[in-house]
Every structure is written in structure tokens, then in C-alpha cells.
Design a protein around this motif. Sequence first.
Motif, PDB file in Angstrom:
ATOM      1  N   ILE A 185       0.831  -1.209   0.000  1.00 51.59           N
ATOM      2  CA  ILE A 185       0.000   0.000   0.000  1.00 51.59           C
ATOM      3  C   ILE A 185       0.864   1.257   0.000  1.00 51.59           C
ATOM      4  N   GLN A 186       1.938   1.218   0.754  1.00 54.12           N
ATOM      5  CA  GLN A 186       2.776   2.407   0.909  1.00 54.12           C
ATOM      6  C   GLN A 186       3.649   2.690  -0.303  1.00 54.12           C
ATOM      7  N   ASN A 187       3.938   1.681  -1.099  1.00 60.38           N
ATOM      8  CA  ASN A 187       4.910   1.862  -2.174  1.00 60.38           C
ATOM      9  C   ASN A 187       4.359   1.617  -3.570  1.00 60.38           C
ATOM     10  N   GLN A 188       3.103   1.229  -3.667  1.00 59.51           N
ATOM     11  CA  GLN A 188       2.514   0.981  -4.977  1.00 59.51           C
ATOM     12  C   GLN A 188       1.297   1.879  -5.171  1.00 59.51           C
ATOM     13  N   PRO A 189       1.032   2.307  -6.396  1.00 61.30           N
ATOM     14  CA  PRO A 189      -0.162   3.133  -6.642  1.00 61.30           C
ATOM     15  C   PRO A 189      -1.440   2.377  -6.278  1.00 61.30           C
ATOM     16  N   LYS A 190      -2.386   3.105  -5.747  1.00 65.78           N
ATOM     17  CA  LYS A 190      -3.622   2.460  -5.318  1.00 65.78           C
ATOM     18  C   LYS A 190      -4.375   1.854  -6.487  1.00 65.78           C
ATOM     19  N   LEU A 191      -4.212   2.426  -7.672  1.00 66.02           N
ATOM     20  CA  LEU A 191      -4.882   1.865  -8.844  1.00 66.02           C
ATOM     21  C   LEU A 191      -4.389   0.460  -9.154  1.00 66.02           C
ATOM     22  N   ASP A 192      -3.190   0.129  -8.681  1.00 62.45           N
ATOM     23  CA  ASP A 192      -2.634  -1.195  -8.970  1.00 62.45           C
ATOM     24  C   ASP A 192      -3.171  -2.273  -8.041  1.00 62.45           C
ATOM     25  N   HIS A 193      -3.533  -1.897  -6.814  1.00 63.93           N
ATOM     26  CA  HIS A 193      -3.954  -2.919  -5.846  1.00 63.93           C
ATOM     27  C   HIS A 193      -5.344  -2.674  -5.255  1.00 63.93           C
ATOM     28  N   ASN A 194      -5.818  -1.414  -5.266  1.00 70.23           N
ATOM     29  CA  ASN A 194      -7.155  -1.068  -4.768  1.00 70.23           C
ATOM     30  C   ASN A 194      -7.344  -1.458  -3.302  1.00 70.23           C
ATOM     31  N   LEU A 195      -6.294  -1.298  -2.507  1.00 75.12           N
ATOM     32  CA  LEU A 195      -6.363  -1.622  -1.087  1.00 75.12           C
ATOM     33  C   LEU A 195      -6.268  -0.362  -0.247  1.00 75.12           C
ATOM     34  N   VAL A 196      -6.859  -0.426   0.929  1.00 74.73           N
ATOM     35  CA  VAL A 196      -6.688   0.602   1.944  1.00 74.73           C
ATOM     36  C   VAL A 196      -6.276  -0.096   3.235  1.00 74.73           C
ATOM     37  N   ARG A 197      -5.858   0.684   4.194  1.00 75.79           N
ATOM     38  CA  ARG A 197      -5.339   0.104   5.432  1.00 75.79           C
ATOM     39  C   ARG A 197      -6.401  -0.715   6.170  1.00 75.79           C
ATOM     40  N   SER A 198      -7.657  -0.282   6.098  1.00 76.25           N
ATOM     41  CA  SER A 198      -8.720  -1.013   6.794  1.00 76.25           C
ATOM     42  C   SER A 198      -8.993  -2.379   6.167  1.00 76.25           C
ATOM     43  N   ASP A 199      -8.551  -2.589   4.936  1.00 78.28           N
ATOM     44  CA  ASP A 199      -8.674  -3.923   4.337  1.00 78.28           C
ATOM     45  C   ASP A 199      -7.675  -4.894   4.945  1.00 78.28           C
ATOM     46  N   ILE A 200      -6.547  -4.361   5.384  1.00 80.25           N
ATOM     47  CA  ILE A 200      -5.505  -5.206   5.963  1.00 80.25           C
ATOM     48  C   ILE A 200      -5.731  -5.400   7.457  1.00 80.25           C
ATOM     49  N   PHE A 201      -6.161  -4.340   8.128  1.00 84.86           N
ATOM     50  CA  PHE A 201      -6.437  -4.405   9.563  1.00 84.86           C
ATOM     51  C   PHE A 201      -7.902  -4.048   9.798  1.00 84.86           C
ATOM     52  N   PRO A 202      -8.822  -4.946   9.486  1.00 92.78           N
ATOM     53  CA  PRO A 202     -10.250  -4.632   9.627  1.00 92.78           C
ATOM     54  C   PRO A 202     -10.655  -4.555  11.097  1.00 92.78           C
ATOM     55  N   HIS A 203     -11.561  -3.643  11.393  1.00 85.63           N
ATOM     56  CA  HIS A 203     -12.084  -3.546  12.758  1.00 85.63           C
ATOM     57  C   HIS A 203     -12.988  -4.744  13.067  1.00 85.63           C
ATOM     58  N   ASP A 204     -13.691  -5.201  12.058  1.00 84.12           N
ATOM     59  CA  ASP A 204     -14.568  -6.354  12.215  1.00 84.12           C
ATOM     60  C   ASP A 204     -13.822  -7.598  11.743  1.00 84.12           C
ATOM     61  N   LYS A 205     -13.547  -8.515  12.658  1.00 87.29           N
ATOM     62  CA  LYS A 205     -12.782  -9.712  12.309  1.00 87.29           C
ATOM     63  C   LYS A 205     -13.560 -10.652  11.384  1.00 87.29           C
ATOM     64  N   GLN A 206     -14.868 -10.423  11.240  1.00 84.58           N
ATOM     65  CA  GLN A 206     -15.671 -11.232  10.324  1.00 84.58           C
ATOM     66  C   GLN A 206     -15.950 -10.503   9.012  1.00 84.58           C
ATOM     67  N   ASN A 207     -15.150  -9.499   8.717  1.00 85.40           N
ATOM     68  CA  ASN A 207     -15.315  -8.727   7.484  1.00 85.40           C
ATOM     69  C   ASN A 207     -14.858  -9.571   6.297  1.00 85.40           C
ATOM     70  N   TYR A 208     -15.820 -10.044   5.525  1.00 86.04           N
ATOM     71  CA  TYR A 208     -15.501 -10.928   4.399  1.00 86.04           C
ATOM     72  C   TYR A 208     -15.042 -10.152   3.172  1.00 86.04           C
ATOM     73  N   SER A 209     -15.573  -8.957   2.966  1.00 82.19           N
ATOM     74  CA  SER A 209     -15.221  -8.185   1.770  1.00 82.19           C
ATOM     75  C   SER A 209     -13.731  -7.852   1.738  1.00 82.19           C
ATOM     76  N   SER A 210     -13.127  -7.645   2.906  1.00 81.98           N
ATOM     77  CA  SER A 210     -11.686  -7.376   2.930  1.00 81.98           C
ATOM     78  C   SER A 210     -10.890  -8.610   2.511  1.00 81.98           C
ATOM     79  N   CYS A 211     -11.432  -9.802   2.781  1.00 86.00           N
ATOM     80  CA  CYS A 211     -10.768 -11.031   2.326  1.00 86.00           C
ATOM     81  C   CYS A 211     -10.752 -11.102   0.802  1.00 86.00           C
ATOM     82  N   LEU A 212     -11.842 -10.653   0.190  1.00 87.35           N
ATOM     83  CA  LEU A 212     -11.890 -10.636  -1.271  1.00 87.35           C
ATOM     84  C   LEU A 212     -10.857  -9.678  -1.849  1.00 87.35           C
ATOM     85  N   LYS A 213     -10.656  -8.552  -1.188  1.00 83.77           N
ATOM     86  CA  LYS A 213      -9.747  -7.541  -1.725  1.00 83.77           C
ATOM     87  C   LYS A 213      -8.290  -7.959  -1.583  1.00 83.77           C
TER      88      LYS A 213
END
Length: 475
Positions: free
Chosen positions: A83-111
Motif C-alpha cells: 500500500i505504501q509503495n505501490q499506486p492504489k490503482l494497482d492494488h485497490n487496497l486501503v489500510r482497513s482492508d488489511i487491519f479490519p475492525h470487524d474480524k468477520q469482514n468478508y469483503s476485505s478477504c476478497l480484496k
Amino acid sequence: MRICLGFFSRAPNVDLLTGNDNLLTIDTPSNWTFFFMRPQQLFLCMQDGTHLVTKIRNRLLSETTTLNINNDHVDINHLLHLIQNQPKLDHNLVRSDIFPHDKQNYSSCLKITSDDVLILLKQMNNKATYIYLYLLKLIILTYVKSDTEILSRLFFGWGVTFAYRIWWNSIRINKNLSQTEKDNSFITRAAWLSSEINIHTLTFIIILVSKGRLPSYALNCHLFSSQPCESTFRSARSLSGSLSSITTFSVSQFINKIGKISILNQIKSIQESSNNEYSLKFPRHHKNRRDESHASTNIQNVPTITIQHIEKIIIKAYNKAVIIMNNLLITEILKESNLNDIHKLSSFVFHKLDKRSTVDYSIINNFDAYDSLDDDDDDNTVNEPSNIDLLEYIEESPDEHENEEYNLTTSKQTFFGMKIYEKINSTKINIYFKIIINNKYYYMHKQTPARLLTVNKNHLSSDRRFRVKQTSKQH
């Protein structure tokens, strides 16, 4: 689930198979050493695919584990670095996808398992993290996605299973690691056994459908989820009044509510398919608006599948797993221990799991010993032949922790409404434990301490009347 399926777990005092003429039975070849499930089952069950995915993802977030594959670490920081070194258009990730507040967040697993992320991880030479997330993606394709063909599900599922077995074996034969380090280097035992149960159950179902013993729609394993069940129960509960505090129903009441829901769903289906200008419009959740028209087309060809065809797919999946894990030269370790064969590998895993199988000595009684709704009168009513004097019971079965008992002091002589008695019925000995009050022995019901320790809250968290009162006060 494991006890019911007999999957490295047994209950000597409970026999679910003997004398039952409605068992689900398959005939597996004797050379199927990779298949661990018994050929007779009373029923089949699977771990919810969504929950299995989040379990394995959450292992990656654990601060106490150091996942590694042949000394190559699986690290969540690889995604953070991306996330810190690649353009967001290349990976489409945000920090909350990696460290989700909800441990049952399935959409972040897809990303984090998207093709773009996997390609970038491979380019960055983060091989272990890439393999971990790639296997997670295969689990999603196997148990969650609705448009995956059934034979592809079988291939992907067994590929993940063999990859995990290879990884687990490489850790177990490593003599330089302690037992704790070995456990922390792999996914949780619960998640691993759940993935094993799922693929065995899926294979079991495919064989039954191919033999005509189950209908073809039994192959829709992506529907084996707790969410539709939870939604149904929520709908049934919503049919009660807003001031009702009842959150549980009898079977008869629940069936009546389901009948009403079925009528509403029928009206909804008719109105949505109608082109009438004045048809009723029902609100739809945004998740239900997605196009789920890509139904599996493999169901039509399932009856032509044979045991030999299934075996070829499983062997092909093993070869695929070897190729995946060989990126970290892990197969070289197995060769040194003579475990570089599908049968030797599976036999080793079976032997190790069988040694650590769970044994449950529970028994089925004719009474509900743990019924929390026992009446005080029933508990206090004792027959002379069944009476147990507490002092006599102590003499027969001395307490190992007698020195740790505490003497409770109170001015009360009777304990009406607290389920504390001097004598109880012998059939209910398991739901009481002994205490000392004023230097005298008593029996206390196991529910009573929970109520005695409750200071601030004297109502259930599901009390709807309390929530309605709070809402009205806010307005």
C-alpha cells in the motif's frame, strides 16, 4: 460437528449409527488413503465457507503467531508495504482492508486475495505470503462463489487440502522447533480441520449425487451458510410485537411464523415478476441486488461422474499442490523423510491426527439434566429412595480441592428462590455443586452464582422491552 461425523473424534457412550436404516453410505476404494471420513454418516455438515475464510485471514492478523513456510515468513506487513509503495490503482487496497475492525469482514478477504494483489506480491518475491493468500482465494472459489463449477470446486478444495498437509508435515518433521513454535507456524487447528471436513463432505455429496441418492441441488455448497438461517430467525422474531421480550419460540410457534414468512415471500416473488404498472414493490437489501444468475452448470453432468473420475481429479489436485508448495522448495524436505507421495503423505497425517483424536464421554440421559428452566418446586421435591445427603456424598466421593472451599456467612436460614438446598434429587447431581454456608454444606444450582455476581444488570441483553424504553427516553 467433528463428533457427529466421527472425524478424528468419537463418543464411546453415544452411538448414532447402529440400528439406523437411513444412513448415508458410500463405497470408497481401499487405496483412497487420502480420504479420512468414515463411509457411513447419519447426516453431513460443513463449516460455513465465509467463516472459514475469515478464520484463516484472522490468523494472519495474530500478533502471537509467526507463520512461515520453510523459513519464509507469511507477514501482513507485506501488504502494508504494498500500500505504501505501490499506486492504489494497482492494488485497490486501503489500510482497513488489511487491519479490519470487524474480524468477520468478508469483503476485505476478497480484496486482499484479488488477482492484482497476488500479482504484485509475486513480483515483490513475497512467496510465502503469496501462497498463503492464493490458497485463501482457492477456498473462496470452492465454498463461497456461486458460479464455480462443481468439478472445479472439487479440484480447488483438494488442492488446498494437500497444500495444507504438505505445509503441516514440513513443520512437524522439523526437529529444530518446539511444540509451541510448530503450532504458531501454521493455521489454527480448528481452521485446518474445518477445511478438511469441508472437502471430505463435498466429495461425499458428489458421490451420493452421482449414485442418485441425493438430488442435484445438494451440490449448491455455496448456500451452506449460517447467514440465510440467521436471516430467517430474525424475520421470525420480527413478527412478534415491538414490546415483546420473547426471543425464543417452540417448534410449533416457529413453524407458524415460517408459514407467514413463506406467504409474504410468495407474494413478493409474484409481484416482482409481474409487469403490472400497479404491482407492489418490496425493499431489497443492496447485497441481494447483485447478479447471481451465474448458476453452476455442472449439475447436469454429475450423474455421469464415476469414482475413477473423482480419483483422477484428486490426484491432479495433489500434483497442483506440489507445484504450489515447491516454489519454496518444501517438497525437498518431504523427500528426505520419504513423504513425497500422496499415499505416504496422507498416511502420515492420518496417523498423527488419529493419535490426537478427541474423545467425548458424554452420555444421553432420559431427562434434561441441563435444562435451565427447571422449576424450584421440581428441584426441591425429592423422593426418599433418591435422596442424597451432602455429607454422605462427600464421604463416598471426597473432594480433591477440599482445602480450597470457602465458608460463606449470611444471616439467612432459608434461600427461597435461589436454588440452594440441603438435599437434592440424585438424578440432578450434575447441575449442582457443593458450597459451605455458615459452616454447613448445601447444594447450589449452577445458574445461581451467575445471578449472585450480577450487580448492575438485572435483565437479559435481548430484552426488547428495555431497548424500547431506552429509545423512547432518547426521543
